[in-house]
Motif scaffolding. Sequence first.
Motif, mmCIF file in Angstrom:
data_model
loop_
_atom_site.group_PDB
_atom_site.id
_atom_site.type_symbol
_atom_site.label_atom_id
_atom_site.label_comp_id
_atom_site.label_asym_id
_atom_site.label_seq_id
_atom_site.Cartn_x
_atom_site.Cartn_y
_atom_site.Cartn_z
ATOM 1 N N SER A 1 16.705 1.352 -6.043
ATOM 2 C CA SER A 1 16.905 0.999 -7.452
ATOM 3 C C SER A 1 15.602 1.100 -8.231
ATOM 4 O O SER A 1 15.564 1.639 -9.344
ATOM 5 N N ILE A 2 14.532 0.579 -7.652
ATOM 6 C CA ILE A 2 13.243 0.642 -8.336
ATOM 7 C C ILE A 2 12.762 2.088 -8.435
ATOM 8 O O ILE A 2 12.274 2.526 -9.486
ATOM 9 N N ALA A 3 12.924 2.850 -7.358
ATOM 10 C CA ALA A 3 12.462 4.246 -7.345
ATOM 11 C C ALA A 3 13.196 5.107 -8.362
ATOM 12 O O ALA A 3 12.660 6.122 -8.827
ATOM 13 N N SER A 4 14.405 4.699 -8.727
ATOM 14 C CA SER A 4 15.165 5.488 -9.708
ATOM 15 C C SER A 4 14.575 5.371 -11.111
ATOM 16 O O SER A 4 14.986 6.102 -12.017
ATOM 17 N N GLY A 5 13.604 4.486 -11.275
ATOM 18 C CA GLY A 5 13.025 4.267 -12.594
ATOM 19 C C GLY A 5 11.777 5.078 -12.881
ATOM 20 O O GLY A 5 10.967 4.690 -13.730
ATOM 21 N N VAL A 6 11.591 6.197 -12.164
ATOM 22 C CA VAL A 6 10.438 7.054 -12.439
ATOM 23 C C VAL A 6 10.892 8.385 -13.028
ATOM 24 O O VAL A 6 12.019 8.828 -12.812
ATOM 25 N N THR A 7 10.005 9.000 -13.776
ATOM 26 C CA THR A 7 10.232 10.353 -14.273
ATOM 27 C C THR A 7 9.055 11.216 -13.838
ATOM 28 O O THR A 7 7.945 10.717 -13.614
ATOM 29 N N ASP A 8 9.294 12.524 -13.706
ATOM 30 C CA ASP A 8 8.190 13.411 -13.354
ATOM 31 C C ASP A 8 7.481 13.868 -14.625
ATOM 32 O O ASP A 8 7.806 13.431 -15.730
ATOM 33 N N SER A 9 6.516 14.735 -14.474
ATOM 34 C CA SER A 9 5.689 15.133 -15.613
ATOM 35 C C SER A 9 6.476 15.860 -16.691
ATOM 36 O O SER A 9 6.068 15.914 -17.850
ATOM 37 N N SER A 10 7.641 16.399 -16.326
ATOM 38 C CA SER A 10 8.466 17.098 -17.318
ATOM 39 C C SER A 10 9.483 16.177 -17.966
ATOM 40 O O SER A 10 10.275 16.602 -18.802
ATOM 41 N N GLY A 11 9.476 14.891 -17.530
ATOM 42 C CA GLY A 11 10.370 13.917 -18.139
ATOM 43 C C GLY A 11 11.677 13.736 -17.421
ATOM 44 O O GLY A 11 12.539 12.980 -17.866
ATOM 45 N N HIS A 12 11.871 14.398 -16.260
ATOM 46 C CA HIS A 12 13.107 14.249 -15.502
ATOM 47 C C HIS A 12 12.933 13.161 -14.456
ATOM 48 O O HIS A 12 11.874 13.034 -13.850
ATOM 49 N N SER A 13 14.005 12.379 -14.212
ATOM 50 C CA SER A 13 13.933 11.301 -13.224
ATOM 51 C C SER A 13 14.122 11.839 -11.825
ATOM 52 O O SER A 13 14.543 12.966 -11.642
ATOM 53 N N GLU B 1 1.953 -4.626 -9.052
ATOM 54 C CA GLU B 1 1.788 -3.718 -10.193
ATOM 55 C C GLU B 1 0.866 -2.554 -9.837
ATOM 56 O O GLU B 1 1.182 -1.384 -10.113
ATOM 57 N N ARG B 2 -0.261 -2.857 -9.200
ATOM 58 C CA ARG B 2 -1.190 -1.785 -8.808
ATOM 59 C C ARG B 2 -0.554 -0.861 -7.775
ATOM 60 O O ARG B 2 -0.776 0.357 -7.790
ATOM 61 N N PHE B 3 0.238 -1.441 -6.881
ATOM 62 C CA PHE B 3 0.953 -0.648 -5.883
ATOM 63 C C PHE B 3 1.903 0.336 -6.561
ATOM 64 O O PHE B 3 1.936 1.531 -6.223
ATOM 65 N N LEU B 4 2.673 -0.134 -7.523
ATOM 66 C CA LEU B 4 3.636 0.729 -8.213
ATOM 67 C C LEU B 4 2.935 1.837 -8.996
ATOM 68 O O LEU B 4 3.386 2.991 -9.008
ATOM 69 N N ILE B 5 1.839 1.493 -9.645
ATOM 70 C CA ILE B 5 1.074 2.503 -10.386
ATOM 71 C C ILE B 5 0.524 3.553 -9.427
ATOM 72 O O ILE B 5 0.593 4.763 -9.692
ATOM 73 N N ASP B 6 0.007 3.098 -8.288
ATOM 74 C CA ASP B 6 -0.552 4.012 -7.289
ATOM 75 C C ASP B 6 0.528 4.927 -6.723
ATOM 76 O O ASP B 6 0.322 6.142 -6.574
ATOM 77 N N GLU C 1 1.387 7.570 -9.354
ATOM 78 C CA GLU C 1 0.318 8.554 -9.540
ATOM 79 C C GLU C 1 0.226 9.514 -8.360
ATOM 80 O O GLU C 1 0.009 10.721 -8.548
ATOM 81 N N ARG C 2 0.387 8.984 -7.142
ATOM 82 C CA ARG C 2 0.313 9.829 -5.953
ATOM 83 C C ARG C 2 1.427 10.879 -5.925
ATOM 84 O O ARG C 2 1.286 11.926 -5.292
ATOM 85 N N ASN C 3 2.529 10.572 -6.596
ATOM 86 C CA ASN C 3 3.681 11.479 -6.589
ATOM 87 C C ASN C 3 3.892 12.174 -7.931
ATOM 88 O O ASN C 3 4.950 12.749 -8.171
ATOM 89 N N ASN C 4 2.874 12.110 -8.793
ATOM 90 C CA ASN C 4 2.936 12.755 -10.106
ATOM 91 C C ASN C 4 4.150 12.279 -10.899
ATOM 92 O O ASN C 4 4.892 13.072 -11.481
ATOM 93 N N LYS C 5 4.346 10.965 -10.894
ATOM 94 C CA LYS C 5 5.475 10.357 -11.593
ATOM 95 C C LYS C 5 4.970 9.341 -12.615
ATOM 96 O O LYS C 5 3.818 8.911 -12.582
ATOM 97 N N THR C 6 5.882 8.948 -13.498
ATOM 98 C CA THR C 6 5.594 7.920 -14.498
ATOM 99 C C THR C 6 6.749 6.929 -14.518
ATOM 100 O O THR C 6 7.920 7.329 -14.456
ATOM 101 N N ARG D 1 0.848 -1.191 0.000
ATOM 102 C CA ARG D 1 0.000 0.000 0.000
ATOM 103 C C ARG D 1 0.881 1.237 0.000
ATOM 104 O O ARG D 1 1.889 1.292 0.712
ATOM 105 N N ALA D 2 0.490 2.208 -0.802
ATOM 106 C CA ALA D 2 1.318 3.399 -0.991
ATOM 107 C C ALA D 2 1.090 4.420 0.118
ATOM 108 O O ALA D 2 -0.048 4.740 0.453
ATOM 109 N N HIS D 3 2.189 4.910 0.677
ATOM 110 C CA HIS D 3 2.147 5.982 1.675
ATOM 111 C C HIS D 3 3.407 6.822 1.491
ATOM 112 O O HIS D 3 4.508 6.305 1.661
#
Length: 202
Positions: A190-202, A135-140, A143-148, A76-78
């Motif tokens: 390591s997993i968290a390093s694989g996100v980018t924000d809305s402007s495309g920056h990690s 998978e749903r946890f990672l998506i959540d 989304e909660r942090n405005n990341k992709t 669960r995301a927090h």
Amino acid sequence: MARVPAEQRRRQLLQAALRVVATEGVAAASTRRIAGEAKLPPAVVHYCFRSIEDLLDALTALVFGEMAEVAAVALRAHGGVESSIRAALHRLWAPYRTDPARYKALFDLVPYALRRPSATMVIRDYEDKICGLAERFLIDVAERNNKTWQDPADVISRVLISTVDGVVLAWLIDRDDGKTEAALDWLAASIASGVTDSSGHS
């Protein structure tokens, strides 16, 4: 003496079988050994289960069902991306520390189940469910942090679950809390390093 319902006897035998598998392995889980552990006549095993294989199939379903429930609570995301993942990984590990014998049994049941079509379906369903939860946890979290996520969440979730399985298995062998914490924290980073924000920056 009051008659004990069959379902209660089944639960009693399953808990006895779990103790036997946890301490002696699946190979030791005979009708006589499980009945002795439950302090019941062997005939009760045959009354409650069609065969010893039927009992072990039921035990596999019980143990993996409980693991899925643990994962549903843990994943669960927090908070931020890395902190959410780190906390979830530590929650997945926590039950192993509380009851290591139970999870030794889980790992011993896997090779048994892979040779039994009915039990194989149990662990296959478990893998599908837990990877879906991850998978749903990672998506959540994203989304909660405005990341992709840079890579597909279903791929990352499979890596996450497979790696956690390996880390906690290593802990069952060496019981090294410090190394396990470090490994889980590294995995989270390591997993968290694989996100980018809305402007495309990690």
